[in-house]
Design a protein around this motif. Structure first.
Motif, mmCIF file in Angstrom:
data_model
loop_
_atom_site.group_PDB
_atom_site.id
_atom_site.type_symbol
_atom_site.label_atom_id
_atom_site.label_comp_id
_atom_site.label_asym_id
_atom_site.label_seq_id
_atom_site.Cartn_x
_atom_site.Cartn_y
_atom_site.Cartn_z
ATOM 1 N N PRO A 216 0.851 -1.188 0.000
ATOM 2 C CA PRO A 216 0.000 0.000 0.000
ATOM 3 C C PRO A 216 0.895 1.249 0.000
ATOM 4 C CG PRO A 216 -0.618 -1.537 1.746
ATOM 5 C CD PRO A 216 0.733 -1.943 1.244
ATOM 6 N N ALA A 217 0.694 2.109 -0.970
ATOM 7 C CA ALA A 217 1.532 3.318 -1.062
ATOM 8 C C ALA A 217 0.668 4.513 -1.461
ATOM 9 C CB ALA A 217 2.654 3.091 -2.080
ATOM 10 N N ALA A 218 -0.550 4.543 -0.913
ATOM 11 C CA ALA A 218 -1.487 5.587 -1.333
ATOM 12 C C ALA A 218 -1.885 6.498 -0.178
ATOM 13 C CB ALA A 218 -2.727 4.933 -1.934
ATOM 14 N N GLY A 219 -1.160 6.411 0.942
ATOM 15 C CA GLY A 219 -1.481 7.252 2.107
ATOM 16 C C GLY A 219 -1.131 8.702 1.808
ATOM 17 N N LEU A 220 -1.624 9.606 2.642
ATOM 18 C CA LEU A 220 -1.396 11.035 2.390
ATOM 19 C C LEU A 220 -0.016 11.482 2.845
ATOM 20 C CD1 LEU A 220 -4.894 12.440 3.402
ATOM 21 C CD2 LEU A 220 -4.008 11.981 1.098
ATOM 22 N N THR B 75 0.957 12.806 5.658
ATOM 23 C CA THR B 75 0.888 14.168 6.217
ATOM 24 C C THR B 75 2.066 14.469 7.150
ATOM 25 O OG1 THR B 75 -0.559 13.320 7.948
ATOM 26 C CG2 THR B 75 -1.630 14.406 6.082
ATOM 27 N N ARG B 76 2.623 13.430 7.789
ATOM 28 C CA ARG B 76 3.732 13.678 8.716
ATOM 29 C C ARG B 76 4.986 14.135 7.987
ATOM 30 N NH1 ARG B 76 4.328 8.201 11.396
ATOM 31 N NH2 ARG B 76 3.332 7.571 9.463
ATOM 32 N N LYS C 59 5.383 9.157 0.064
ATOM 33 C CA LYS C 59 6.551 9.082 0.967
ATOM 34 C C LYS C 59 7.394 7.853 0.638
ATOM 35 C CE LYS C 59 3.805 7.007 4.590
ATOM 36 N NZ LYS C 59 3.277 7.139 5.927
ATOM 37 N N GLU C 60 6.760 6.843 0.025
ATOM 38 C CA GLU C 60 7.489 5.624 -0.338
ATOM 39 C C GLU C 60 8.626 5.911 -1.325
ATOM 40 O OE1 GLU C 60 4.227 5.898 -0.029
ATOM 41 O OE2 GLU C 60 3.728 4.395 1.490
ATOM 42 N N GLN D 270 -5.784 3.410 -5.577
ATOM 43 C CA GLN D 270 -6.735 3.755 -4.516
ATOM 44 C C GLN D 270 -7.036 5.238 -4.717
ATOM 45 O OE1 GLN D 270 -5.349 4.081 -0.448
ATOM 46 N NE2 GLN D 270 -7.324 3.481 0.387
ATOM 47 N N ALA E 163 -7.679 8.202 -0.124
ATOM 48 C CA ALA E 163 -7.002 7.530 0.998
ATOM 49 C C ALA E 163 -8.013 7.246 2.108
ATOM 50 C CB ALA E 163 -5.864 8.413 1.504
ATOM 51 N N LEU E 164 -8.740 6.148 1.956
ATOM 52 C CA LEU E 164 -9.801 5.822 2.923
ATOM 53 C C LEU E 164 -9.326 4.849 3.997
ATOM 54 C CD1 LEU E 164 -12.832 5.540 0.446
ATOM 55 C CD2 LEU E 164 -12.215 7.461 1.914
ATOM 56 N N GLY E 165 -8.035 4.618 4.076
ATOM 57 C CA GLY E 165 -7.497 3.757 5.134
ATOM 58 C C GLY E 165 -6.719 2.574 4.583
ATOM 59 N N ALA F 295 -7.098 0.201 1.258
ATOM 60 C CA ALA F 295 -6.009 0.076 0.275
ATOM 61 C C ALA F 295 -5.756 -1.405 -0.035
ATOM 62 C CB ALA F 295 -4.739 0.734 0.808
ATOM 63 N N ASP G 130 7.114 2.203 4.518
ATOM 64 C CA ASP G 130 7.670 3.259 5.380
ATOM 65 C C ASP G 130 8.203 2.661 6.684
ATOM 66 O OD1 ASP G 130 4.967 2.765 5.748
ATOM 67 O OD2 ASP G 130 4.539 4.756 6.552
HETATM 68 P P1 UTP Z 1 0.099 5.684 7.606
HETATM 69 O O1 UTP Z 1 -0.673 5.291 8.783
HETATM 70 O O2 UTP Z 1 1.544 5.950 7.781
HETATM 71 O O3 UTP Z 1 -0.633 6.942 6.970
HETATM 72 O O4 UTP Z 1 -0.109 4.574 6.492
HETATM 73 P P2 UTP Z 1 -0.168 7.920 5.849
HETATM 74 O O5 UTP Z 1 -1.362 8.660 5.359
HETATM 75 O O6 UTP Z 1 0.619 7.217 4.785
HETATM 76 O O7 UTP Z 1 0.874 8.906 6.571
HETATM 77 P P3 UTP Z 1 0.624 10.060 7.680
HETATM 78 O O8 UTP Z 1 0.299 9.330 8.950
HETATM 79 O O9 UTP Z 1 -0.478 10.950 7.175
HETATM 80 O O10 UTP Z 1 1.941 10.778 7.729
HETATM 81 C C1 UTP Z 1 0.499 3.298 6.588
HETATM 82 C C2 UTP Z 1 0.657 2.706 5.206
HETATM 83 O O11 UTP Z 1 -0.603 2.531 4.583
HETATM 84 C C3 UTP Z 1 -0.670 3.181 3.343
HETATM 85 C C4 UTP Z 1 0.408 4.255 3.399
HETATM 86 O O12 UTP Z 1 0.868 4.585 2.100
HETATM 87 C C5 UTP Z 1 1.462 3.577 4.256
HETATM 88 O O13 UTP Z 1 2.266 2.694 3.487
HETATM 89 N N1 UTP Z 1 -2.038 3.750 3.179
HETATM 90 C C6 UTP Z 1 -2.646 4.359 4.235
HETATM 91 C C7 UTP Z 1 -2.674 3.625 1.968
HETATM 92 O O14 UTP Z 1 -2.137 3.067 0.990
HETATM 93 N N2 UTP Z 1 -3.934 4.141 1.845
HETATM 94 C C8 UTP Z 1 -4.573 4.753 2.867
HETATM 95 O O15 UTP Z 1 -5.724 5.178 2.680
HETATM 96 C C9 UTP Z 1 -3.906 4.865 4.095
#
Ligand code: UTP
Length: 297
Positions: free
Chosen positions: A14-18, A20-21, A31-32, A108, A111-113, A117, A136
Motif C-alpha cells: 500500500p503506497a497511497a497514504g497522504l 501528512t507527517r 513518501k514511499e 486507490q 485515501a480511505l485507510g 487500500a 515506510d
Molecule cells: P500511515 O498510517 O503511515 O498513513 O499509512 P499515511 O497517510 O501514509 O501517513 P501520515 O500518517 O499521514 O503521515 C500506513 C501505510 O498505509 C498506506 C500508506 O501509504 C502507508 O504505506 N495507506 C494508508 C494507503 O495506501 N492508503 C490509505 O488510505 C492509508
C-alpha cells in the motif's frame, strides 16, 4: 498426510497514504519514494520481499503514481547513457530491481485507510494467501522480517502479523494486540496467539506492549472481513478492525520479529534510519563517521 499450506506468491505494497507527517515533501510524491541514502523507501521493502522469496509485487498507488511506476520500469535512455559512459556498476544497479520483480499497480482513488487500500488488491491477489508490506517501516535484520513471518505461516497455514515491543505512551500510535505466548520449536519465545486487537488505544487502555508493525502474511478471508467492517479510528477502513473481524472464525498469530525497525514515515525515524544505513555503507560509512565526529553535539 499433512495438509499442504498454499504458498504465498504475492506481496501487496500500500503506497497511497497522504503522508501528512512528511509534508511538504509528500505533496507531489508518495513518501514511499523518499530516498534513504540513495534508494527510495519502497525499494527496501521490495528487496526484502524478493529476499523472502516473493517477486510478484502489487503496488497500491495514489498520488505520485508515475514516480513509482517509472522507478520500477526500464529506463532505456538512462541505461544507454550509462552503458556508453562505461558506468557498469551503476547500470547493473539500475537494471537489477526491474529485472528482479514482476510488478502490477492498482489505484486507490481516495485515501480511505489501510484496510481499504489492501481491499483494492483483491482482484489481483485472488483466492490466495498474500503478504502486505508497508514500506515506510524499514527493517534491518539478518533474516528478512517477511521471511520470519512466512516461516510461521508455512507451519500453521494461518495469518501472521509482525509485532514489536513498545513501552510508554508511544504505544497509542500503533495497533496493539492482546495475545498469549505459544511455544513452538523454532520460534524462540517470539510467537503469540492473538485474541484481540485495538487500533491506537490510549496508553492506559492498551491490552499489552505488543504493537503491530508494517509486515503481514494474510489468508484471503481477510478481504471478506474488510468488506464487512465499518470505518473506525480516524474515519478510515482500518486493517486492524478487519483482523479483529477475521478472528471470529480464523486463528491469528503474532511474531515478535528479530531485527530493528525504523518508522521512516516520521521525520525523526527517517533521520535515524538515514544515519544508521549510511554508517553501514562500505562506500560512505567511514567518511560519514569521520564527519559525524567533527560535529559539536
Ligand atoms: P500511515 O498510517 O503511515 O498513513 O499509512 P499515511 O497517510 O501514509 O501517513 P501520515 O500518517 O499521514 O503521515 C500506513 C501505510 O498505509 C498506506 C500508506 O501509504 C502507508 O504505506 N495507506 C494508508 C494507503 O495506501 N492508503 C490509505 O488510505 C492509508
Amino acid at each position: 498426510m499433512k495438509w499442504m499450506v498454499p504458498k504465498v506468491r504475492k506481496a501487496v505494497f500500500p503506497a497511497a497514504g497522504l503522508g501528512t507527517r512528511f509534508l511538504p515533501a509528500t505533496k507531489a510524491q508518495p513518501k514511499e519514494m523518499l530516498p534513504l541514502v540513495d534508494k527510495p523507501l519502497i525499494q527496501y521493502g521490495v528487496e526484502e520481499s524478493v529476499h523472502s522469496g516473493i517477486s510478484n509485487i502489487i503496488i497500491v498507488t495514489g498520488r505520485g503514481k508515475s514516480a513509482i511506476e517509472d522507478h520500477f520500469d526500464v529506463n532505456f535512455e538512462l541505461e544507454h547513457l550509462l552503458e556508453t559512459r562505461g558506468k557498469r556498476e551503476l547500470l547493473t544497479n539500475v537494471r537489477n530491481i526491474s529485472e528482479m520483480i514482476d510488478v502490477s499497480y492498482v489505484r486507490q482513488k481516495e485515501a480511505l485507510g489501510l484496510g481499504h487500500a489492501v481491499l483494492r488488491a483483491k482482484e489481483i491477489v485472488g483466492h490466495e494467501p498474500f503478504a502486505v508490506v508497508l514500506s515506510d517501516d524499514v527493517i534491518d535484520s539478518e533474516t528478512p522480517c517477511l521471511r520470519q513471518l512466512l516461516d510461521i505461516y508455512e507451519f500453521f497455514g494461518a495469518s501472521v502479523l509482525a509485532l514489536m515491543e513498545v513501552n510508554g505512551p508511544e504505544i497509542s500510535s500503533y495497533g496493539v494486540v492482546d495475545a498469549d505466548p505459544v511455544s513452538h520449536s523454532s520460534a524462540g519465545g517470539r510467537l503469540y496467539r492473538i485474541h484481540n486487537l485495538v487500533e491506537k488505544p490510549k496508553a492506559s487502555e492498551a491490552p499489552s506492549n505488543l504493537a503491530i508493525i508494517g509486515r503481514y502474511v494474510l489468508t484471503p478471508e481477510i478481504f471478506t472481513s474488510i468488506e464487512a467492517i465499518q470505518p473506525g479510528s480516524g474515519g478510515e477502513i482500518q486493517l486492524t478492525d478487519a483482523l479483529r473481524h477475521l478472528l471470529r472464525n480464523r486463528p491469528l498469530y503474532g511474531f515478535k520479529f528479530e531485527g530493528s525497525r525504523f518508522d521512516a514515515g516520521d521525520k525523526l525515524g527517517f533521520l535515524k534510519a538515514t544515519v544508521e544505513f549510511a554508517l553501514r555503507r562500505h562506500d560512505l560509512g567511514k567518511d560519514f563517521r569521520e564527519y559525524l565526529k567533527t560535529l559539536k553535539l
